[in-house]
Every structure is written in structure tokens, then in C-alpha cells.
Design an enzyme around this catalytic site. Sequence first.
Site, PDB file in Angstrom:
ATOM      1  N   ASP A  45      -8.617 -10.074  -6.241  1.00 44.35           N
ATOM      2  CA  ASP A  45     -10.010  -9.697  -5.970  1.00 44.35           C
ATOM      3  C   ASP A  45     -10.134  -8.170  -5.927  1.00 44.35           C
ATOM      4  O   ASP A  45     -11.232  -7.637  -5.768  1.00 44.35           O
ATOM      5  CB  ASP A  45     -10.551 -10.363  -4.702  1.00 44.35           C
ATOM      6  N   SER A  46      -9.021  -7.468  -6.161  1.00 41.12           N
ATOM      7  CA  SER A  46      -9.056  -6.025  -6.397  1.00 41.12           C
ATOM      8  C   SER A  46      -9.941  -5.729  -7.604  1.00 41.12           C
ATOM      9  O   SER A  46     -10.311  -4.569  -7.820  1.00 41.12           O
ATOM     10  CB  SER A  46      -7.642  -5.475  -6.623  1.00 41.12           C
ATOM     11  N   ASP A  88      -6.820 -15.059  -6.604  1.00 35.12           N
ATOM     12  CA  ASP A  88      -7.246 -14.822  -5.217  1.00 35.12           C
ATOM     13  C   ASP A  88      -8.466 -15.656  -4.845  1.00 35.12           C
ATOM     14  O   ASP A  88      -9.455 -15.687  -5.593  1.00 35.12           O
ATOM     15  CB  ASP A  88      -7.678 -13.354  -5.060  1.00 35.12           C
ATOM     16  N   LYS A 117      -4.084 -17.599  -3.986  1.00 31.26           N
ATOM     17  CA  LYS A 117      -3.690 -16.677  -2.934  1.00 31.26           C
ATOM     18  C   LYS A 117      -4.813 -16.538  -1.922  1.00 31.26           C
ATOM     19  O   LYS A 117      -5.981 -16.469  -2.299  1.00 31.26           O
ATOM     20  CB  LYS A 117      -3.331 -15.303  -3.503  1.00 31.26           C
ATOM     21  N   GLU A 119      -5.751 -14.556   2.029  1.00 25.61           N
ATOM     22  CA  GLU A 119      -5.350 -13.554   3.017  1.00 25.61           C
ATOM     23  C   GLU A 119      -5.387 -14.087   4.438  1.00 25.61           C
ATOM     24  O   GLU A 119      -6.284 -14.850   4.798  1.00 25.61           O
ATOM     25  CB  GLU A 119      -6.298 -12.339   2.953  1.00 25.61           C
ATOM     26  N   GLU A 186       1.594  -6.473   2.422  1.00 19.92           N
ATOM     27  CA  GLU A 186       0.965  -5.235   1.955  1.00 19.92           C
ATOM     28  C   GLU A 186       0.960  -4.180   3.054  1.00 19.92           C
ATOM     29  O   GLU A 186       0.517  -4.440   4.175  1.00 19.92           O
ATOM     30  CB  GLU A 186      -0.474  -5.537   1.495  1.00 19.92           C
TER      31      GLU A 186
HETATM   32  O1  KIV Z   1      -6.290  -8.210  -5.123  1.00 17.95           O
HETATM   33  C1  KIV Z   1      -5.151  -7.793  -5.369  1.00 17.95           C
HETATM   34  O2  KIV Z   1      -4.894  -7.126  -6.389  1.00 17.95           O
HETATM   35  C2  KIV Z   1      -4.084  -8.117  -4.421  1.00 17.95           C
HETATM   36  C3  KIV Z   1      -2.735  -7.517  -4.630  1.00 17.95           C
HETATM   37  C4  KIV Z   1      -2.743  -6.044  -4.481  1.00 17.95           C
HETATM   38  C5  KIV Z   1      -1.692  -8.160  -3.799  1.00 17.95           C
HETATM   39  O3  KIV Z   1      -4.315  -8.866  -3.512  1.00 17.95           O
HETATM   40 NA    NA Z   2      -6.500  -9.448  -3.254  1.00 14.98          NA
END
Ligand code: KIV
Ligand code: NA
Length: 270
Positions: A45-46, A88, A117, A119, A186
Site C-alpha cells: 500500500d506504499s 497488502d 499482508k 499490519e 520495519e
Molecule cells: O507497503 C509496502 O511497501 C510495505 C513494505 C515496505 C513492507 O508494506
Molecule cells: Na504496506
Amino acid sequence: RKKVTVTRLAQMRAEGEKIAVLTAYDATFAAFADAAGVDCVLVGDSLGMVCQGRSSTVSVTLEEMRYHTQCVAQGLERHASSALLIADLPYGSFHQSREQAFASAVVLMQAGAQMIKLEGGGWTVEIVAFLTERGIPVCAHLGLTPQTVAALGGYKVQGRLPEEARQMKTDALALEAAGASLLVLEMVPAELASSITQELKTCATIGIGAGSGTAGQVLVMHDMLGMNLGRMAKFVRNFMDGATSIEGAFAAYVAAVKEGSFPDDKQHAW
Ligand code: KIV
Ligand code: NA
């Protein structure tokens, strides 16, 4: 190259082969990362920051994650790739209930994700169990969790205080017991990340700004290509330095992770 599966990831962890993970948000970059030998491609989600230009990941929606996951999945599929596709769950898509989390995960799995994934620790444990019991491989994420940056008070190292470190270890063990295959750590002190890595029996840790003692590493693709509109995090290395192509930079990253030369003493979060 053989397909990377959850079984293969567990084998890599057991044999001490470092797992190289990169983010990707579109078909072409994902296929290039795969061709360079990246083990897992993460649709992070980056993308809220690097694709959409937001200042955090909080505004990213499930529909946006679905779209980018589908783009990446199609790129990997067309090029008969080996990399495992992780996506994510964005903020708000798994917080209400286990049922909401499962429905959101299904959207991403149907778009082509092979692992989800999410969090956080504590309240997420029952969600991870709910998903893994229903056949969805899960990557957990502790330490600096960008979706809760407002509550954390900024992008800073997590787990410095002894009680924070103890809590992170407890969370990691609980997430493993709930069935998590991978655990992103992280911005965590190297010593703590190493110690969590050692204590876990099956779950492989993937570090970002967490030192070299984890079972694998992950970086945001734009960062490791030296493309950052703000200030580059200290834990990033620009793999375009010395490379003559983007594919070369990806290959250099994979080689550096595999041989343990990334991260070094300069690439840390503290
Ligand atoms: O969203 C993302 O890119 C991430 C990674 C940096 C682990 O969660
Ligand atoms: Na992320």
C-alpha cells in the site's frame, strides 16, 4: 526457476537462504523484478505514496489495491514468472471483523495475490488465524506500521524500550502460532529483529530498516532505484549506483540480499 511457494519459503528459511522481496505496482516492473530473481513481489500500500503522491498509506482503498494486484498478477502470469505475489490489505479493510478481513482478502486473492499482508499485532492474531484456517497464506507486519503512523507519532524506530521489545516478541510468536508464513519487521533495532528471527520456528522474518539478521529483506522499488521525492530513508541503498539498467539494479539487489551484503552498517533505521 522453480515457482516460489509457501513451502519453498519455509525451506529457504530453514536452510538459511535469504529471501529477497521487492514491491511492484504494475505488470512491467513486476516481470522485470521476477526476471532478476526476486523471490516475492509485494503490491504494497506504499503505492499510496509512490504512485498516488500521498504523504501516507492511510487513504489507499481496497479497490485500488485490487487494481494494482491485478496489474502485477497479469505481468507475472504473462512472463511465466516464479515470484510469489503478496498484496497488502489496506487501512480499514480488515479492522472491523474477521469476516470483513476475509472478504477483503478474497478480493485480493481473486485478483491474483498468493499471500495477504496485514499490519499490527494483538487484535490481528485472531484475524490471521481466521484467514490461514481458510487457506489464505498471511504475511504479518510489526514494528513501524505505516497505517498507524498518526498514532505512532511519526516514522521512527520501534521496539527500543525493553517493554516495547518484549511486546513485539510476544506479538511475533502469537502471529506465528496463528499461522503467519512471513513477518515484516520495519524500523526495528537489529538486535531485536535478529532475536525475533531466532525465536520463531516456522515464520520467516523480512526486514526493512531492521538490520541484516532477518531471514529476508524488502525494499520499496522506487526507493532502491534512487527515486524518492522527499528525503530518502537511511536504511535504503540506491542499487542504480553502479548499474547500467533497471534489471541490473534488481539483480544487484537480489545478489546483495542473498550474499548478506545488504543491509550493511550504513543501511539502518537508527
Ligand atoms: O507497503 C509496502 O511497501 C510495505 C513494505 C515496505 C513492507 O508494506
Ligand atoms: Na504496506
